[in-house]
Design an enzyme around this catalytic site. Structure first.
Site, mmCIF file in Angstrom:
data_model
loop_
_atom_site.group_PDB
_atom_site.id
_atom_site.type_symbol
_atom_site.label_atom_id
_atom_site.label_comp_id
_atom_site.label_asym_id
_atom_site.label_seq_id
_atom_site.Cartn_x
_atom_site.Cartn_y
_atom_site.Cartn_z
ATOM 1 C CG ASP A 149 -2.133 0.771 0.854
ATOM 2 O OD1 ASP A 149 -2.217 1.866 0.469
ATOM 3 O OD2 ASP A 149 -3.401 0.308 0.924
ATOM 4 C CG HIS A 189 -14.980 0.231 -5.754
ATOM 5 N ND1 HIS A 189 -15.929 0.065 -4.934
ATOM 6 C CD2 HIS A 189 -13.870 0.234 -5.116
ATOM 7 C CE1 HIS A 189 -15.696 0.330 -3.826
ATOM 8 N NE2 HIS A 189 -14.258 0.699 -3.693
HETATM 9 C C1 SAM Z 1 -11.069 1.192 -0.611
HETATM 10 S S1 SAM Z 1 -9.587 0.891 0.025
HETATM 11 C C2 SAM Z 1 -9.369 -0.849 -0.136
HETATM 12 C C3 SAM Z 1 -8.405 -1.589 0.957
HETATM 13 C C4 SAM Z 1 -8.598 -3.048 1.070
HETATM 14 N N1 SAM Z 1 -8.182 -3.488 -0.143
HETATM 15 C C5 SAM Z 1 -9.839 -3.532 1.526
HETATM 16 O O1 SAM Z 1 -10.616 -3.929 0.744
HETATM 17 O O2 SAM Z 1 -10.205 -3.594 2.713
HETATM 18 C C6 SAM Z 1 -8.272 0.995 -1.117
HETATM 19 C C7 SAM Z 1 -6.894 1.294 -0.822
HETATM 20 O O3 SAM Z 1 -6.037 1.511 -1.975
HETATM 21 C C8 SAM Z 1 -4.748 2.295 -1.371
HETATM 22 N N2 SAM Z 1 -4.360 3.162 -2.570
HETATM 23 C C9 SAM Z 1 -4.656 4.118 -3.148
HETATM 24 N N3 SAM Z 1 -3.777 4.526 -3.922
HETATM 25 C C10 SAM Z 1 -2.804 3.878 -4.039
HETATM 26 C C11 SAM Z 1 -1.567 3.331 -4.884
HETATM 27 N N4 SAM Z 1 -1.213 4.582 -5.626
HETATM 28 N N5 SAM Z 1 -0.753 2.666 -4.690
HETATM 29 C C12 SAM Z 1 -1.015 1.503 -3.712
HETATM 30 N N6 SAM Z 1 -2.279 1.642 -2.990
HETATM 31 C C13 SAM Z 1 -2.979 2.662 -3.047
HETATM 32 C C14 SAM Z 1 -5.487 3.128 -0.160
HETATM 33 O O4 SAM Z 1 -4.284 3.298 0.630
HETATM 34 C C15 SAM Z 1 -6.335 1.976 0.262
HETATM 35 O O5 SAM Z 1 -5.533 1.372 1.295
HETATM 36 O O1 LIG Z 2 -17.188 4.692 1.918
HETATM 37 C C1 LIG Z 2 -16.665 3.707 1.410
HETATM 38 C C2 LIG Z 2 -17.207 2.287 1.572
HETATM 39 C C3 LIG Z 2 -16.837 1.250 1.074
HETATM 40 C C4 LIG Z 2 -17.454 0.274 0.982
HETATM 41 C C5 LIG Z 2 -17.939 -0.327 2.150
HETATM 42 C C6 LIG Z 2 -18.581 -1.457 2.480
HETATM 43 C C7 LIG Z 2 -18.667 -2.400 1.425
HETATM 44 O O2 LIG Z 2 -19.283 -3.696 1.607
HETATM 45 C C8 LIG Z 2 -17.945 -2.183 0.272
HETATM 46 C C9 LIG Z 2 -17.293 -1.260 0.062
HETATM 47 O O3 LIG Z 2 -15.798 1.442 0.112
HETATM 48 C C10 LIG Z 2 -15.239 2.643 -0.113
HETATM 49 C C11 LIG Z 2 -14.115 2.590 -0.901
HETATM 50 O O4 LIG Z 2 -13.713 1.665 -1.795
HETATM 51 C C12 LIG Z 2 -13.365 3.925 -1.296
HETATM 52 O O5 LIG Z 2 -12.343 4.132 -2.145
HETATM 53 C C13 LIG Z 2 -13.982 5.046 -0.582
HETATM 54 C C14 LIG Z 2 -14.972 4.988 0.232
HETATM 55 C C15 LIG Z 2 -15.780 3.902 0.572
#
Ligand code: SAM
Ligand SMILES: O=c1cc(-c2ccc(O)cc2)oc2c(O)c(O)ccc12
Length: 356
Positions: free
Chosen positions: A225, A263
């Site tokens: 990350d 997404h």
């Molecule tokens: C929506 S969260 C999903 C986290 C995890 N995969 C989950 O499903 O719980 C998106 C993740 O992408 C990471 N991210 C965003 N830009 C990134 C980049 N350029 N390189 C690596 N990670 C990145 C964020 O820090 C964050 O932890």
């Molecule tokens: O605000 C969100 C929430 C989600 C999310 C929450 C619960 C689920 O079952 C799936 C997704 O995911 C997010 C995300 O991926 C992001 O980049 C920003 C905000 C949120």
């Protein structure tokens, strides 16, 4: 089917049910914020720790709020009963109501493995609600999200500079993972079973990859990350941590996991990320495992509305989108994957395996 002499919609009077439907949509924020208050004051945990049921007076005495207004607390409980989150029974000859949790109410427990409390606290945080007020401005600007307009910078930059909000966001995502993993491992055991190494790209605080290691300890696991996320991630003796930017490079492994990553991004950005992932896995035995939403606009499934709302959330917060089967097909073809399969699971997301 409408009959030939049916009146056009604009000449039909909306009835009281139409008004009620709109009222409930308008006041949707009220329901969310009552839930937030219930989680903040720990109503579900207090009920559980009081042998599963409680009176208003007992609950008031156990809250860590001085001079609780009992009438206000009663009205919050009454709303939660109406929403089917709590139930009550009359006792002491009709004097007292005893409140207990309905099954859905247990999802408000703060100390439970499968809890939606971190999601409630994340989604309803003031800073994450501001961008929703800039949806109109976001409509008028190509390539700039409502989040950027409302908060002055893209979400990932904002999180880098705001450690408290970053922790809240990572806890929200970790809470989402804890809801999902049991189902994921039950429905998709075979997908992880044969792997020797796996990198969780954008793996947040490490909750997912650590759960994978605990269930499949033969896999060499890596969490990847951004640097500030890795710096605040969990430690595990058998999970390697690497910081970097997935747009620049992705650590090599037999498989790459992208859970709720694609997404967040536009099609062009996704193709770029997917190509980096493709470079990081072996051509013959490698795969990219995508855990993300598959949208079926025609479906009447209860989760379709949630998926459509998540799509709006992605439009507002990240500039990404939720994708249909055809969208995934096009995206993976554009990124040069030879084949893929999509498996629905008992969750908001589906699981997609893409082969280089
Ligand atoms: C929506 S969260 C999903 C986290 C995890 N995969 C989950 O499903 O719980 C998106 C993740 O992408 C990471 N991210 C965003 N830009 C990134 C980049 N350029 N390189 C690596 N990670 C990145 C964020 O820090 C964050 O932890
Ligand atoms: O605000 C969100 C929430 C989600 C999310 C929450 C619960 C689920 O079952 C799936 C997704 O995911 C997010 C995300 O991926 C992001 O980049 C920003 C905000 C949120």
């Amino acid at each position: 089917m409408g009959s030939l002499d049916a009146k056009p919609a604009e000449t039909q009077e909306p009835d009281i049910n139409d008004q009620a439907q709109l009222w409930n949509i308008i006041y949707g924020f009220g329901g969310s914020l009552v839930l937030r208050c219930a989680v903040e004051i720990g109503i579900a945990d207090i009920i559980k720790n009081n042998n599963g049921s409680i009176t208003l007076a007992q609950l008031a005495s156990k809250l860590s709020i001085p001079n609780v207004n009992s009438d206000h607390l009663y009205r919050i409980l009454r709303f939660l009963v109406h929403m089917n989150i709590l139930e009550h029974e009359i006792c002491n000859g009709g004097v007292d109501k005893v409140y207990s949790l309905k099954p859905i109410g247990t999802l408000l427990l703060r100390d439970a493995e499968r809890s939606m409390a971190p999601i409630i606290l994340g989604l309803t945080h003031k800073d994450f609600m501001v961008p929703w007020h800039f949806m109109k401005e976001g409509l008028a600007s190509e390539g700039t999200t409502a989040f950027e307009i409302g908060m002055g910078m893209p979400i990932w930059k904002f999180l880098e500079g705001h450690p408290d909000q970053s922790q809240l966001f990572n806890e929200e995502m970790a809470g989402e993972t804890r809801l999902l993993t049991k189902t994921l491992f039950e429905d998709c055991r075979d997908i992880f079973q044969g792997l020797d190494s796996l990198v969780d790209v954008g793996g947040g605080n490490g909750t997912t990859i650590m759960a994978i290691y605990e269930t499949f300890p033969h896999i060499k696991c890596t969490l990847y990350d951004l640097p500030h996320v890795i710096a605040n991630s969990r430690d595990h003796p058998n999970v390697q941590k690497v910081s970097g930017d997935m747009f620049k490079c992705v650590p090599t492994a037999q498989a790459i996991l992208l859970k709720l990553i694609l997404h967040d991004w536009t099609d062009e950005e996704c193709v770029h990320i997917l190509k980096k992932c493709k470079e990081a896995i072996p051509k013959e035995t490698g795969k990219v495992i995508i855990v993300d939403v598959v949208l079926d606009e025609e479906s009447t499934h209860e989760l379709t509305k949630t998926r459509l709302l998540l799509d709006i959330d992605m439009m507002v917060s990240t500039g990404g989108r939720e994708r249909t089967l055809d969208d995934w097909d096009n995206l993976l073809k554009r990124a040069g994957f030879r084949s893929h399969n999509i498996r629905p699971i008992r969750a908001i997301q589906s699981l997609i395996e893409a082969f280089p």
